[in-house]
Design a protein around this motif. Structure first.
Motif, PDB file in Angstrom:
ATOM      1  N   SER A 151     -13.672 -33.402  -5.604  1.00 47.85           N
ATOM      2  CA  SER A 151     -15.005 -33.652  -5.051  1.00 47.85           C
ATOM      3  C   SER A 151     -15.039 -34.898  -4.164  1.00 47.85           C
ATOM      4  CB  SER A 151     -16.020 -33.796  -6.184  1.00 47.85           C
ATOM      5  OG  SER A 151     -15.676 -34.895  -7.008  1.00 47.85           O
ATOM      6  N   ASP A 152     -13.897 -35.545  -3.985  1.00 53.15           N
ATOM      7  CA  ASP A 152     -13.831 -36.770  -3.176  1.00 53.15           C
ATOM      8  C   ASP A 152     -13.628 -36.450  -1.702  1.00 53.15           C
ATOM      9  OD1 ASP A 152     -13.931 -38.193  -5.541  1.00 53.15           O
ATOM     10  OD2 ASP A 152     -11.813 -38.761  -5.519  1.00 53.15           O
ATOM     11  N   LEU A 153     -14.373 -37.143  -0.857  1.00 56.07           N
ATOM     12  CA  LEU A 153     -14.087 -37.160   0.567  1.00 56.07           C
ATOM     13  C   LEU A 153     -13.065 -38.274   0.763  1.00 56.07           C
ATOM     14  CD1 LEU A 153     -14.823 -36.081   3.404  1.00 56.07           C
ATOM     15  CD2 LEU A 153     -16.424 -37.987   3.571  1.00 56.07           C
ATOM     16  N   VAL A 154     -11.957 -37.957   1.415  1.00 56.34           N
ATOM     17  CA  VAL A 154     -10.869 -38.929   1.556  1.00 56.34           C
ATOM     18  C   VAL A 154     -10.596 -39.181   3.029  1.00 56.34           C
ATOM     19  CG1 VAL A 154      -8.511 -39.523   0.886  1.00 56.34           C
ATOM     20  CG2 VAL A 154      -9.846 -37.959  -0.545  1.00 56.34           C
ATOM     21  N   VAL A 155     -10.663 -40.444   3.413  1.00 52.77           N
ATOM     22  CA  VAL A 155     -10.314 -40.873   4.759  1.00 52.77           C
ATOM     23  C   VAL A 155      -8.924 -41.494   4.646  1.00 52.77           C
ATOM     24  CG1 VAL A 155     -10.859 -42.528   6.579  1.00 52.77           C
ATOM     25  CG2 VAL A 155     -12.683 -41.208   5.495  1.00 52.77           C
ATOM     26  N   ILE A 156      -8.020 -41.041   5.519  1.00 56.39           N
ATOM     27  CA  ILE A 156      -6.625 -41.445   5.396  1.00 56.39           C
ATOM     28  C   ILE A 156      -6.126 -42.076   6.686  1.00 56.39           C
ATOM     29  CG2 ILE A 156      -4.287 -40.627   4.926  1.00 56.39           C
ATOM     30  CD1 ILE A 156      -6.051 -38.177   3.566  1.00 56.39           C
ATOM     31  N   GLU A 157      -5.607 -43.271   6.549  1.00 55.70           N
ATOM     32  CA  GLU A 157      -4.956 -43.974   7.651  1.00 55.70           C
ATOM     33  C   GLU A 157      -3.460 -43.720   7.539  1.00 55.70           C
ATOM     34  OE1 GLU A 157      -4.512 -46.667  10.952  1.00 55.70           O
ATOM     35  OE2 GLU A 157      -6.151 -45.446  10.196  1.00 55.70           O
ATOM     36  N   VAL A 158      -2.841 -43.316   8.636  1.00 57.29           N
ATOM     37  CA  VAL A 158      -1.413 -43.017   8.645  1.00 57.29           C
ATOM     38  C   VAL A 158      -0.709 -44.028   9.551  1.00 57.29           C
ATOM     39  CG1 VAL A 158       0.357 -41.297   9.166  1.00 57.29           C
ATOM     40  CG2 VAL A 158      -1.906 -40.555   8.341  1.00 57.29           C
ATOM     41  N   LYS A 159       0.292 -44.683   9.010  1.00 59.30           N
ATOM     42  CA  LYS A 159       1.113 -45.613   9.778  1.00 59.30           C
ATOM     43  C   LYS A 159       2.556 -45.141   9.717  1.00 59.30           C
ATOM     44  CE  LYS A 159      -1.904 -48.624  11.091  1.00 59.30           C
ATOM     45  NZ  LYS A 159      -2.226 -48.737  12.492  1.00 59.30           N
ATOM     46  N   ARG A 218      -7.422 -55.714   5.926  1.00 59.89           N
ATOM     47  CA  ARG A 218      -8.750 -55.583   5.299  1.00 59.89           C
ATOM     48  C   ARG A 218      -9.795 -55.190   6.333  1.00 59.89           C
ATOM     49  NH1 ARG A 218      -9.231 -57.593   0.038  1.00 59.89           N
ATOM     50  NH2 ARG A 218      -7.498 -58.909  -0.595  1.00 59.89           N
ATOM     51  N   ALA A 219      -9.695 -55.751   7.521  1.00 58.26           N
ATOM     52  CA  ALA A 219     -10.647 -55.417   8.586  1.00 58.26           C
ATOM     53  C   ALA A 219     -10.548 -53.940   8.952  1.00 58.26           C
ATOM     54  CB  ALA A 219     -10.406 -56.296   9.811  1.00 58.26           C
ATOM     55  N   LYS A 220      -9.325 -53.412   9.020  1.00 55.70           N
ATOM     56  CA  LYS A 220      -9.128 -51.995   9.327  1.00 55.70           C
ATOM     57  C   LYS A 220      -9.740 -51.130   8.228  1.00 55.70           C
ATOM     58  CE  LYS A 220      -7.416 -48.275  11.248  1.00 55.70           C
ATOM     59  NZ  LYS A 220      -7.895 -47.735  12.508  1.00 55.70           N
ATOM     60  N   LEU A 221      -9.540 -51.515   6.970  1.00 61.75           N
ATOM     61  CA  LEU A 221     -10.099 -50.752   5.859  1.00 61.75           C
ATOM     62  C   LEU A 221     -11.625 -50.759   5.888  1.00 61.75           C
ATOM     63  CD1 LEU A 221      -7.635 -51.816   3.032  1.00 61.75           C
ATOM     64  CD2 LEU A 221      -7.708 -49.626   4.237  1.00 61.75           C
ATOM     65  N   ALA A 222     -12.211 -51.915   6.197  1.00 60.82           N
ATOM     66  CA  ALA A 222     -13.670 -51.993   6.293  1.00 60.82           C
ATOM     67  C   ALA A 222     -14.178 -51.108   7.432  1.00 60.82           C
ATOM     68  CB  ALA A 222     -14.104 -53.441   6.495  1.00 60.82           C
ATOM     69  N   ARG A 223     -13.465 -51.108   8.556  1.00 64.71           N
ATOM     70  CA  ARG A 223     -13.850 -50.254   9.682  1.00 64.71           C
ATOM     71  C   ARG A 223     -13.735 -48.777   9.297  1.00 64.71           C
ATOM     72  NH1 ARG A 223     -11.410 -52.780  13.355  1.00 64.71           N
ATOM     73  NH2 ARG A 223      -9.417 -51.697  13.349  1.00 64.71           N
ATOM     74  N   LEU A 224     -12.711 -48.418   8.533  1.00 66.53           N
ATOM     75  CA  LEU A 224     -12.560 -47.033   8.085  1.00 66.53           C
ATOM     76  C   LEU A 224     -13.729 -46.608   7.203  1.00 66.53           C
ATOM     77  CD1 LEU A 224      -8.737 -46.817   7.328  1.00 66.53           C
ATOM     78  CD2 LEU A 224      -9.991 -45.557   9.090  1.00 66.53           C
ATOM     79  N   ALA A 246     -18.359 -39.127  -3.601  1.00 68.87           N
ATOM     80  CA  ALA A 246     -17.324 -40.117  -3.864  1.00 68.87           C
ATOM     81  C   ALA A 246     -16.444 -40.229  -2.620  1.00 68.87           C
ATOM     82  CB  ALA A 246     -16.492 -39.698  -5.067  1.00 68.87           C
ATOM     83  N   LEU A 247     -16.329 -41.434  -2.105  1.00 68.83           N
ATOM     84  CA  LEU A 247     -15.503 -41.696  -0.929  1.00 68.83           C
ATOM     85  C   LEU A 247     -14.263 -42.454  -1.369  1.00 68.83           C
ATOM     86  CD1 LEU A 247     -14.900 -41.919   2.118  1.00 68.83           C
ATOM     87  CD2 LEU A 247     -16.254 -44.017   2.102  1.00 68.83           C
ATOM     88  N   ARG A 248     -13.138 -42.037  -0.848  1.00 70.53           N
ATOM     89  CA  ARG A 248     -11.880 -42.719  -1.128  1.00 70.53           C
ATOM     90  C   ARG A 248     -11.162 -42.966   0.183  1.00 70.53           C
ATOM     91  NH1 ARG A 248      -8.264 -39.037  -4.396  1.00 70.53           N
ATOM     92  NH2 ARG A 248      -6.890 -38.861  -2.607  1.00 70.53           N
ATOM     93  N   ILE A 249     -10.548 -44.120   0.299  1.00 69.30           N
ATOM     94  CA  ILE A 249      -9.724 -44.417   1.468  1.00 69.30           C
ATOM     95  C   ILE A 249      -8.283 -44.568   1.000  1.00 69.30           C
ATOM     96  CG2 ILE A 249      -9.255 -46.039   3.337  1.00 69.30           C
ATOM     97  CD1 ILE A 249     -12.254 -46.637   3.399  1.00 69.30           C
ATOM     98  N   ASP A 250      -7.409 -43.758   1.592  1.00 66.86           N
ATOM     99  CA  ASP A 250      -5.979 -43.782   1.277  1.00 66.86           C
ATOM    100  C   ASP A 250      -5.205 -44.239   2.506  1.00 66.86           C
ATOM    101  OD1 ASP A 250      -6.830 -42.526  -1.049  1.00 66.86           O
ATOM    102  OD2 ASP A 250      -5.609 -40.730  -0.772  1.00 66.86           O
ATOM    103  N   ILE A 307       7.878 -41.205   2.596  1.00 69.07           N
ATOM    104  CA  ILE A 307       6.421 -41.273   2.627  1.00 69.07           C
ATOM    105  C   ILE A 307       5.923 -42.005   1.388  1.00 69.07           C
ATOM    106  CG2 ILE A 307       4.261 -39.957   2.653  1.00 69.07           C
ATOM    107  CD1 ILE A 307       5.822 -37.709   4.058  1.00 69.07           C
ATOM    108  N   ALA A 308       5.126 -43.043   1.613  1.00 70.32           N
ATOM    109  CA  ALA A 308       4.463 -43.775   0.529  1.00 70.32           C
ATOM    110  C   ALA A 308       2.963 -43.519   0.660  1.00 70.32           C
ATOM    111  CB  ALA A 308       4.767 -45.264   0.628  1.00 70.32           C
ATOM    112  N   HIS A 309       2.321 -43.153  -0.456  1.00 72.79           N
ATOM    113  CA  HIS A 309       0.906 -42.806  -0.462  1.00 72.79           C
ATOM    114  C   HIS A 309       0.170 -43.739  -1.406  1.00 72.79           C
ATOM    115  CE1 HIS A 309      -2.278 -39.415  -1.232  1.00 72.79           C
ATOM    116  NE2 HIS A 309      -2.807 -40.496  -0.705  1.00 72.79           N
ATOM    117  N   LEU A 310      -0.690 -44.565  -0.835  1.00 77.17           N
ATOM    118  CA  LEU A 310      -1.536 -45.441  -1.641  1.00 77.17           C
ATOM    119  C   LEU A 310      -2.929 -44.852  -1.695  1.00 77.17           C
ATOM    120  CD1 LEU A 310      -0.494 -48.975  -0.306  1.00 77.17           C
ATOM    121  CD2 LEU A 310       0.386 -47.726  -2.290  1.00 77.17           C
ATOM    122  N   LYS A 311      -3.377 -44.498  -2.891  1.00 83.01           N
ATOM    123  CA  LYS A 311      -4.679 -43.884  -3.078  1.00 83.01           C
ATOM    124  C   LYS A 311      -5.724 -44.934  -3.421  1.00 83.01           C
ATOM    125  CE  LYS A 311      -3.158 -39.400  -4.773  1.00 83.01           C
ATOM    126  NZ  LYS A 311      -3.290 -38.427  -5.878  1.00 83.01           N
TER     127      LYS A 311
END
Length: 118
Positions: A46-54, A70-76, A93-97, A111-115
């Protein structure tokens, strides 16, 4: 396309496959607005997940995960709200990974995945 852009696109494709293989459904990618871009938007349960890929070719200049500030995460987080509003979706529920990918083009990508980093 520049080699850096090609690497980034390949990383996002690897990330989408990685997520789908783990039951996380990708619903949008490379969403842009005047305030920025979201690499991947997905749903995990049920989580909406926004994912930044580097993506990097090596760790010679540091781990790709270190490039997410931190600034990038806040912008996301702000962008996630904007995306949800534009697409008529409640956030619930919002999650940023963050996914960090090392892909030298010769061996299997690492691949490393931080949830839930924010």
């Amino acid at each position: 396309m520049k080699p850096k852009d090609e690497l980034g696109r390949r990383g996002e494709m690897l990330a989408a496959d990685y997520l789908e293989d783990r039951g996380i459904r990708v619903i949008d990618s490379n969403w842009r607005c005047p305030r920025g871009e979201i690499d991947i938007v997905a749903v995990d349960g049920s989580d909406l997940v926004v994912i930044e890929v580097k993506t990097r070719r090596s760790r010679n200049f540091g781990d790709p995960l270190e490039a997410v500030t931190r600034a990038k995460l806040a912008r996301l987080k702000t962008l996630a709200v904007m995306w949800a509003h534009e697409h008529g979706r409640g956030l619930g529920a919002l999650r940023i990974d963050v996914l960090g990918i090392i892909d030298d083009g010769r061996s299997e990508p690492d691949i490393a995945h931080l949830k839930g980093v924010y």
